[in-house]
Scaffold this active site. Structure first.
Site, mmCIF file in Angstrom:
data_model
loop_
_atom_site.group_PDB
_atom_site.id
_atom_site.type_symbol
_atom_site.label_atom_id
_atom_site.label_comp_id
_atom_site.label_asym_id
_atom_site.label_seq_id
_atom_site.Cartn_x
_atom_site.Cartn_y
_atom_site.Cartn_z
ATOM 1 C CE LYS A 424 -2.409 -0.802 3.653
ATOM 2 N NZ LYS A 424 -1.683 -2.057 3.993
ATOM 3 C CB THR A 426 4.999 0.336 -2.997
ATOM 4 O OG1 THR A 426 5.749 -0.240 -1.939
ATOM 5 C CG2 THR A 426 5.871 0.462 -4.214
ATOM 6 N NE ARG A 448 -0.079 3.627 8.926
ATOM 7 C CZ ARG A 448 -0.273 2.337 9.091
ATOM 8 N NH1 ARG A 448 -0.563 1.851 10.293
ATOM 9 N NH2 ARG A 448 -0.179 1.515 8.070
ATOM 10 C CE LYS A 459 3.961 -4.098 6.563
ATOM 11 N NZ LYS A 459 4.436 -2.821 6.079
ATOM 12 C CB ALA A 678 -4.324 -0.810 10.928
ATOM 13 C CG PHE A 709 -2.786 -4.336 8.886
ATOM 14 C CD1 PHE A 709 -1.661 -4.981 8.384
ATOM 15 C CD2 PHE A 709 -2.758 -3.895 10.192
ATOM 16 C CE1 PHE A 709 -0.537 -5.191 9.167
ATOM 17 C CE2 PHE A 709 -1.642 -4.099 10.987
ATOM 18 C CZ PHE A 709 -0.527 -4.749 10.480
ATOM 19 C CG PHE A 798 4.741 -8.930 -6.888
ATOM 20 C CD1 PHE A 798 5.722 -9.090 -5.922
ATOM 21 C CD2 PHE A 798 3.597 -8.202 -6.567
ATOM 22 C CE1 PHE A 798 5.567 -8.537 -4.664
ATOM 23 C CE2 PHE A 798 3.440 -7.651 -5.307
ATOM 24 C CZ PHE A 798 4.430 -7.814 -4.349
ATOM 25 C CD1 TRP A 827 9.129 -2.400 -5.740
ATOM 26 C CD2 TRP A 827 9.679 -3.601 -7.545
ATOM 27 N NE1 TRP A 827 10.220 -3.169 -5.406
ATOM 28 C CE2 TRP A 827 10.584 -3.924 -6.499
ATOM 29 C CE3 TRP A 827 9.834 -4.244 -8.789
ATOM 30 C CZ2 TRP A 827 11.611 -4.842 -6.651
ATOM 31 C CZ3 TRP A 827 10.861 -5.157 -8.935
ATOM 32 C CH2 TRP A 827 11.732 -5.448 -7.876
#
Length: 974
Positions: A424, A426, A448, A459, A678, A709, A798, A827
């Site tokens: 999210k 990205t 955030r 993560k 979240a 999330f 991806f 990306w």
């Protein structure tokens, strides 16, 4: 009006209000009798300034006789300048009645005559004057100290340095802000004058006045020669420049020049600069030549004159200076308005294969943050730089742009994620790069601040990835501007205050407590303001400590906290499972005050939620005071204000409340602020960051903010909690999906962090993709529609995704109710890879919305919980534990029943069971406990076995993070 002078060695300040319509007292002009045809006619007039700051006397000489009066008509020019400046002042005040142009004068020693001249002109145009009188022998540092103060005073629009020539050093002149240098003598303003760019600079007032004199000469001077003798300072440069621009030929000479006589005899006008004791014979001047002599003394005449009389050049100089002050005020007022963006985007050169995130980040050189701020319309005084690449933005921006319409508001949410996350952040960054760097639409990302827990845990960082990142990513992911540290310090100060208060109450009498809480200072006891607030909460309307009864003293000094009902825990910004439950007070010095407590991760602190939801410093201070830390033995809530700590918390948080400005890889602006999780908090960046950004982007711009999330968690809380607090309404939701997450929800095997992806996720499987689309993706789209907001699905592509899988996702997403669904390649390509998404968002945001909340805030707490469980999660019902039921009853008794709900639930499933993917059905949602964040303003039920302190995995991310001691470069961050 007689003005008393206040002087001291360090300087003092006084303000002289102008009185429109007052009489001008000052210099009268005396003309000698008319002589022979070629005799010289002398005009003497006092000047209000000089290039060196002294008060020269100007002798204007003419070689031609006039039948009436050959004096220069200074009063005619003066009247025009005064009238135009007066009209400009009136126009400013029509735009903003609170604006009053203000000139500050710094002078050394006494010179009432100069102030008198300035006041008379100021009185005619409606301008105020502030005078700072320094000692006659003041140092350069004394002057600079005063200049720096005036630089930062927004009330001051112009500064005049009425100082001896030796005091007007380059350092002094260039310390003064160019926009307040109304004498135009700083290097920057002089350069602007030479270049002919006066949009921001000023013409030196005395140069303008001398030019007026030359233009009033009876013999037309156009194309003629003006000789400037002496004067090597900035005034001479400015005058030469203006003379040449007026169509005259300007020549310069020195008093020591051997050819001075011939130069004077050939000149049509001569201006003598810095000529205190220098002169030349009258025979050098040919008939018709104007000679202007600048002498360093000031002669005054006490007789009053009207503005219409022939005033001296000093008045004309003062008039031009006030004109510059009014212009400066006008420019300042214009700067306070919304400024169009002039953003320079940074070029990307994507490589294949895509390098590591940190390598991409280091390959791009960020713009200096002050340059970025200027490009997006921020004023220098609204910025607090933290190094070269990031800065805090002051909340005064909201006051300055309060009339500016908001831009469009976009929320990025996601489907239920895998443990790896679906990108999210990205997508958010790729979207704003596309909007601004490619479509040339103003946009802001609001993200955030990442917690150190995930950064060093599983993560990793949260700066985005690939060619859609916030840079510098190391600074983004590590410490940033210290906001989380401030939260940790504030939170733990409350915890320390709780335990200390319990110890002191347990070991002291009421009298002893009172004498220490309200100590006698010089024989007098006084309540502090925060103690008076406590008295008011107790219903005691007294301010004299001696007037309290023993019963009132007891109520005041004893919070009587029940150790078993303290809800406040300490925090640390690290995943540390062994701090989930601890015992404190075991040292002998704590006198047996032992109790069980625990740690939360810092971003789960209520103070973090307050930071994210407050809309002003005052609101944050009020919310901090309302925080409930526990319950007394009599069942009453005990707040941070009862502890006496809320003011100190506000002090610790005063800088944290300002959002941090950074930039993307393509140079577009980002606000980073607040970082609540979240799953255990409300999971959104700050209200203030969104509000500031919405003003800055303008009516047609976009603010893109992210909810943590899946949409069932972060988005639901964004709508029901954040939008209630902010009053803002989103225009569109971008729902992020990935093929791998859809395959998981379509029946694929479990995905585990740190383990290789199973084969099903790296080969084409249209069946799994379709199953995930028609289950979890469909459900998340429907959740957004519950709030009446259109959805654009962004498929984060991806390299293992096939074209058939991509097309299938977009097709089914539209069938499920999405306004549009597009593949995103940010990306690998940066903003260019999200152009389709940017266009889809722009189109969706232009359509009228029908936003609505999921539940009425007046509904009972249980019904609000049930509504979320059934409509969002798909539960059949909820099941409350006895503890949860008792807590809800207590909150209702205390008047907290109208607060919104913040569910603490696993992010890995729509249900409370992390292993249940897709759209689970037929389950009852268990509510284990219910807690209240009264300061933040919500009730949060704990669903299932939710923990507020994460743990570290077997192989945390920190194994790969290191520092090169030679280059100081960080490795291993992602």
């Amino acid at each position: 009006m007689k003005l008393s002078m206040i002087r001291s060695a360090c300087g003092s300040l006084r303000i002289h209000p102008a009185r429109p319509g007052s009489r001008v007292s000052g210099l009268s002009r005396r003309c000698p009798p008319v002589g022979p045809a070629n005799s010289r006619l002398i005009l003497r007039a006092a000047s209000a300034t000089s290039s060196g700051g002294t008060n020269p006397k100007l002798a204007v000489n003419f070689g031609k006789q006039s039948r009436k009066d050959d004096g220069f008509e200074c009063d005619s020019s003066l009247s025009k300048v005064v009238q135009s400046t007066k009209e400009a002042t009136a126009a400013l005040q029509r735009r903003n009645s609170t604006v009053q142009p203000l000139l500050a004068i710094i002078q050394a020693g006494e010179d009432d005559s100069f102030l008198e001249i300035s006041n008379k002109i100021a009185g005619r145009v409606g301008l105020n004057i502030t005078q700072i009188c320094l000692a006659k022998e003041c140092s350069e540092d004394d002057i600079i100290e005063e200049v720096l103060k005036l630089n930062e005073d927004p009330r001051v629009h112009g500064v005049h340095l009425h100082l001896p020539p030796a005091s007007l050093t380059s350092r002094v002149l260039n310390t003064l802000k160019p926009e307040k240098d109304v004498d135009g003598l700083s290097d920057l303003n002089m350069g602007r004058l030479v270049r002919g760019d006066l949009s921001k600079g000023f013409v030196p007032p005395r140069a303008s006045a001398v030019l007026d004199l030359l233009e009033k000469h009876d013999v037309p001077l156009e194309g003629k020669t003006v000789l400037l003798v002496g004067g090597e300072g900035p005034f001479g440069v400015a005058l030469q420049c203006l003379i040449e621009r007026s169509g005259l030929v300007a020549l310069k000479s020195r008093w020591s020049s051997k050819s001075l006589q011939s130069q004077v005899m050939q000149a049509d006008a001569v201006v003598l600069l810095g000529a205190e004791n220098m002169d030349f014979p009258p025979t050098w001047v040919r008939p018709g030549t104007a000679v202007i002599r600048c002498e360093p003394t000031l002669e005054t005449d006490e007789h009053n004159i009207e503005m219409s009389s022939k005033s001296g050049l000093g008045y004309l100089t003062a008039a031009y200076r006030t004109q510059n002050v009014v212009r400066s005020c006008g420019r300042w007022l214009q700067e306070q308005q919304y400024q169009p963006w002039h953003l320079r985007s940074l070029k990307l050169q994507p490589l294949t294969p895509v390098p590591s995130d940190i390598a991409i980040s280091r390959a791009q050189t960020p713009k200096p943050v002050d340059q970025l701020a200027a490009e997006i319309g921020l004023l220098p005084e609204e910025l607090e730089a933290y190094g070269r690449s990031k800065a805090k933005v002051r909340l005064s921006l909201l006051d300055r742009l309060h009339k500016q319409p908001d831009g469009k508001y976009v929320l990025v949410a996601g489907i239920t994620p895998t443990p790896l996350g679906e990108g999210k952040s990205t997508v958010t960054i790729g979207l704003v790069q596309a909007l601004t760097a490619h479509l040339k639409l103003n946009s802001f990302a609001c993200l955030r601040q990442p917690s150190q827990g995930p950064t060093f845990g599983v993560k990793g960082g949260a700066a985005g990835g690939g060619y859609a990142q916030v840079i510098p990513m190391e600074e983004f992911n590590l410490h940033l501007t210290g906001d989380i540290h401030a939260i940790t310090a504030a939170n733990n100060l409350v915890a320390a205050a709780i335990d200390a208060r319990m110890l002191h109450e347990a070991t002291q009498s009421d009298k002893g407590l009172f004498s220490r809480l309200v100590p006698s200072v010089n024989g007098v006891r006084r309540f502090s303001p925060i103690q008076i607030c406590r008295l008011r909460r107790l219903g005691i309307n007294k301010v004299d400590p001696a007037s309290l009864t023993p019963q009132e003293v007891g109520a005041f000094v004893r919070l009587d906290l029940d150790p078993s009902k303290i809800t406040w825990q300490r925090v640390v910004d690290t995943n540390d499972r062994f701090l989930r439950k601890i015992t404190v007070g075991q040292a002998s010095t704590e006198k047996g005050q032992i109790r069980e407590t625990g740690f939360d991760i810092a971003v789960a602190s209520e103070i973090m939620a307050i930071l994210a939801l407050a809309d002003s410093l005052e609101d944050m201070r009020s919310r901090l005071a309302r925080m409930v830390v526990g319950t007394s033995r009599s069942g009453q809530p005990v707040t941070a204000e009862d502890l006496g700590v809320s003011g100190a918390l506000a002090v610790l948080m005063k800088d944290a409340i300002k959002p941090t400005l950074m930039q993307t890889l393509e140079g577009t602006p980002v606000f980073v602020h607040a970082g609540p999780f979240a799953n255990i908090a409300h999971g959104n960046s700050s209200v203030l960051a969104d509000k500031l950004a919405l003003k800055l982007v303008g009516r047609d711009g976009f603010v893109v903010t992210e909810a943590g999330f899946g949409a069932d968690i972060g988005m639901e809380k964004f709508f029901n909690i954040k939008c209630r607090a902010s009053g803002l309404r989103p225009n569109v939701v971008v729902l992020v999906a990935t093929v791998r997450a859809l395959k998981m929800h379509g029946g694929g095997p479990n995905v585990s962090a740190g383990a290789p992806l199973p084969r099903e996720y790296i080969v084409e499987d249209l069946g799994l993709v379709a199953g995930g689309c028609r289950s979890n993706l469909w459900k998340q789209i429907q959740i957004a529609h519950l709030f009446g907001v259109p959805v654009v699905v962004a498929l984060n592509v991806f390299k293992t995704d096939t074209q058939a899988e991509i097309e299938l996702v977009c097709q089914i997403a539209k069938e499920c109710g999405a306004s549009d669904a597009v593949p995103c390649h940010h990306w690998a390509q940066g903003g260019r890879g999200s152009l389709e998404l940017a266009q889809a968002v722009n189109e969706a945001a232009s359509k009228p919305g029908n936003f609505q909340f999921l539940y009425n805030i007046e509904m009972p707490i249980v019904e609000k919980i049930r509504t979320i469980a059934q409509k969002v999660y798909g539960a059949d019902d909820i099941e409350l534990s006895p503890e949860a039921t008792a807590k809800i009853d207590y909150y209702n008794q205390q008047g907290y029943g109208t607060l919104p709900i913040c569910m603490a639930k696993t992010h890995l499933s729509l249900s409370h069971m992390p292993d249940k993917k897709g759209v689970p059905t037929g389950f009852v949602l268990p509510i284990r406990d219910v807690r209240a964040s009264i300061g933040a303003g919500f009730i949060f039920p704990l669903v299932g076995a939710m923990s507020t302190m994460p743990g570290l995995p077997t192989r945390p991310c920190f194994y790969d993070i290191d520092l090169d001691p030679v280059t100081e470069e960080i490795t291993g961050l992602f």
